[in-house]
Design an enzyme around this catalytic site. Sequence first.
Site, PDB file in Angstrom:
ATOM      1  N   GLU A 208      32.980  37.807  51.838  1.00 24.74           N
ATOM      2  CA  GLU A 208      32.357  36.385  52.220  1.00 24.74           C
ATOM      3  C   GLU A 208      33.267  35.595  53.010  1.00 24.74           C
ATOM      4  OE1 GLU A 208      30.027  34.392  48.897  1.00 24.74           O
ATOM      5  OE2 GLU A 208      31.803  33.034  48.920  1.00 24.74           O
TER       6      GLU A 208
ATOM      7  N   LYS B 252      29.436  23.206  41.255  1.00 28.50           N
ATOM      8  CA  LYS B 252      30.145  22.033  41.896  1.00 28.50           C
ATOM      9  C   LYS B 252      28.938  20.990  41.998  1.00 28.50           C
ATOM     10  CE  LYS B 252      32.858  22.604  45.461  1.00 28.50           C
ATOM     11  NZ  LYS B 252      33.185  23.065  46.756  1.00 28.50           N
TER      12      LYS B 252
ATOM     13  N   GLU C 204      20.535  29.367  40.539  1.00 30.05           N
ATOM     14  CA  GLU C 204      20.599  30.613  39.520  1.00 30.05           C
ATOM     15  C   GLU C 204      21.469  29.923  38.187  1.00 30.05           C
ATOM     16  OE1 GLU C 204      21.057  32.933  43.525  1.00 30.05           O
ATOM     17  OE2 GLU C 204      21.791  30.955  42.505  1.00 30.05           O
TER      18      GLU C 204
ATOM     19  N   HIS D 294      37.379  60.794  39.151  1.00 27.89           N
ATOM     20  CA  HIS D 294      36.487  61.558  38.945  1.00 27.89           C
ATOM     21  C   HIS D 294      34.768  61.164  39.311  1.00 27.89           C
ATOM     22  CE1 HIS D 294      39.187  64.249  36.191  1.00 27.89           C
ATOM     23  NE2 HIS D 294      39.495  62.960  36.211  1.00 27.89           N
TER      24      HIS D 294
ATOM     25  N   GLY E 170      34.348  28.247  46.636  1.00 28.91           N
ATOM     26  CA  GLY E 170      34.039  29.039  45.248  1.00 28.91           C
ATOM     27  C   GLY E 170      35.132  30.199  45.017  1.00 28.91           C
ATOM     28  N   ARG E 171      35.256  31.013  45.985  1.00 32.44           N
ATOM     29  CA  ARG E 171      36.055  32.191  45.805  1.00 32.44           C
ATOM     30  C   ARG E 171      37.363  31.976  45.612  1.00 32.44           C
ATOM     31  NH1 ARG E 171      33.575  31.724  50.761  1.00 32.44           N
ATOM     32  NH2 ARG E 171      34.788  31.793  52.765  1.00 32.44           N
TER      33      ARG E 171
ATOM     34  N   LYS F  47      19.005  32.077  49.958  1.00 30.65           N
ATOM     35  CA  LYS F  47      18.549  31.164  48.909  1.00 30.65           C
ATOM     36  C   LYS F  47      17.325  30.319  49.481  1.00 30.65           C
ATOM     37  CE  LYS F  47      22.902  30.585  47.089  1.00 30.65           C
ATOM     38  NZ  LYS F  47      24.027  29.509  46.906  1.00 30.65           N
TER      39      LYS F  47
END
Length: 549
Positions: A354, A208, A214, A385, A268-269, A505
């Site tokens: 979040e 954004k 990152e 399993h 963002g999510r 961060k």
Amino acid sequence: MTSPPLTQRPAWNALTAHGRAMKSRQLRDLFGEDPTRGLRLHVEAEGLYVDFSKNLITDETLGLLAQLALESRVGERRDAMFAGEHVNQSEDRAVLHVALRLPKGTSLVVDGADVVAEVHHVLERMAAFADRVRVGAWRGHTDRPIKNVVNIGIGGSDLGPVMAYEALRHYAQRDLTFRFVSNVDATDFVETVRDLDAEETLFIVSSKTFGTLETLTNAASARRWLVERLGDEAVAKHFVAVSTNAAKVAAFGIDPANMFEFWDWVGGRYSMDSAIGLSTMIAIGPAHFYEMLAGFHSMDEHFKIAPILENLPMLLGLLAVWNHNFLGFSTMGVMPYDQYLHRLPAYLQQLTMESNGKHVTGRGDRVDYETGPVYWGEPGTNGQHSFYQLIHQGTTVVPVDFIGFVNSLNPLGDHHDLLMSNVFAQAQALAFGKTEDELREEGVDERALKHRVMEGNRPSNVILADELSPHLLGRLVALYEHSVFVQGAIWDVDSFDQWGVELGKQLAAGIIPELTSRAPVELAHDSSTNALISHYRSLKQNGRNDDDH
């Protein structure tokens, strides 16, 4: 008008007492007392059949949960969100992911701007670009068509696109390759591009602010990788951006005309159906992307108007609160029985944890009750399993959402019936288990008897749909989005900020130069952090010395 604190609401206190009583009840008994329970306790809406009968609930429970929703003003909060009010309190922002899927021609004016018109302007630009890539009209620097699309993002800018691509891979254009880079660990980028041809590769940088460390680190590595092969002048033909920062995009070498915008009212999510979904649109085509948006919108409308106990997001959200706060179940499993949905649990981890992993209310008061549970999961039948042993016989009760489909997109012999038999069997086994008496009747050796007892009484929902389509994916994701909203509204937290993401961060930004400097550094952290940094630097320096020899 504000609601009283959560623990002072009459329905909360009634549910607390009711929860103590229900902990001693057994699902076996509840089904035995009511032969119609499995027929009654389900809701069918928007193409989803949700069986919630295997929760440890009664009609009284449902009535009290509905009353809690009313006392918590969940409906009013929902309406405020849809109207564009600033329900993100800590950042004083509107929360309008629902506007991303409003039909063209409708209007929603927020802070003086018609956001629907803005959304569709971007969607039309995305569609035109996606079509050019899909038909080979968008050419790289050497005039070759694009064959590989690499999305570079992190958090929602990665989890949304990769989940949607994997979920809708059946509908994707198969002569295009799609890959996703998110981890700042160099291995993620190196392995992603190892076998790609730069002349045929397009990078989508999704950030954004165009400042996420990152993402920009990976984008810079991608730029170097491309320039080493094709030169600086190739960047404009092999990079596009999803951002709001035209100046930084241009400085990177991307033509701002190839920047696709989204807005600060899109978290963002919650952004997979915004321009962040550009890679999804290229993969499945604009028509299917619009179908997905229509699916989102249909669930939005259902959430807005359906009565509380016929409202799927309301119901799932209230049941999550019941299991977490009144029965004490602190974790929630999401188990999709469709391989295409193998990234859905990871996507929902971010969406739920979040959003509602908060320790203060929207007003900043410390909560004195549990908020967001831990969400996790894995596709069936793989999980059976692996960790289902704990779900069936462990000391931690894990409520589970099972997600299944009537029809497979890839029918092959009896595979799908076998798969779905496991959905129904696992929900049945969790609910009812197997007693010592039943095992004796089956002739189980006494020495193994206690080891094979399944106590049952472990709740689950089964979510059943016809088949996995773009429209269905939109409905399913919106179902969970709004369920998360309901839970946050009950807990009175701000579900739309994420300050807990920021502290690490900030600290990392101060540590980076301490790791990269060749000169001695003075450390002023706690003793543990200082020791770790010193040990890292020592090993790294020794490695340099070894390399010198």
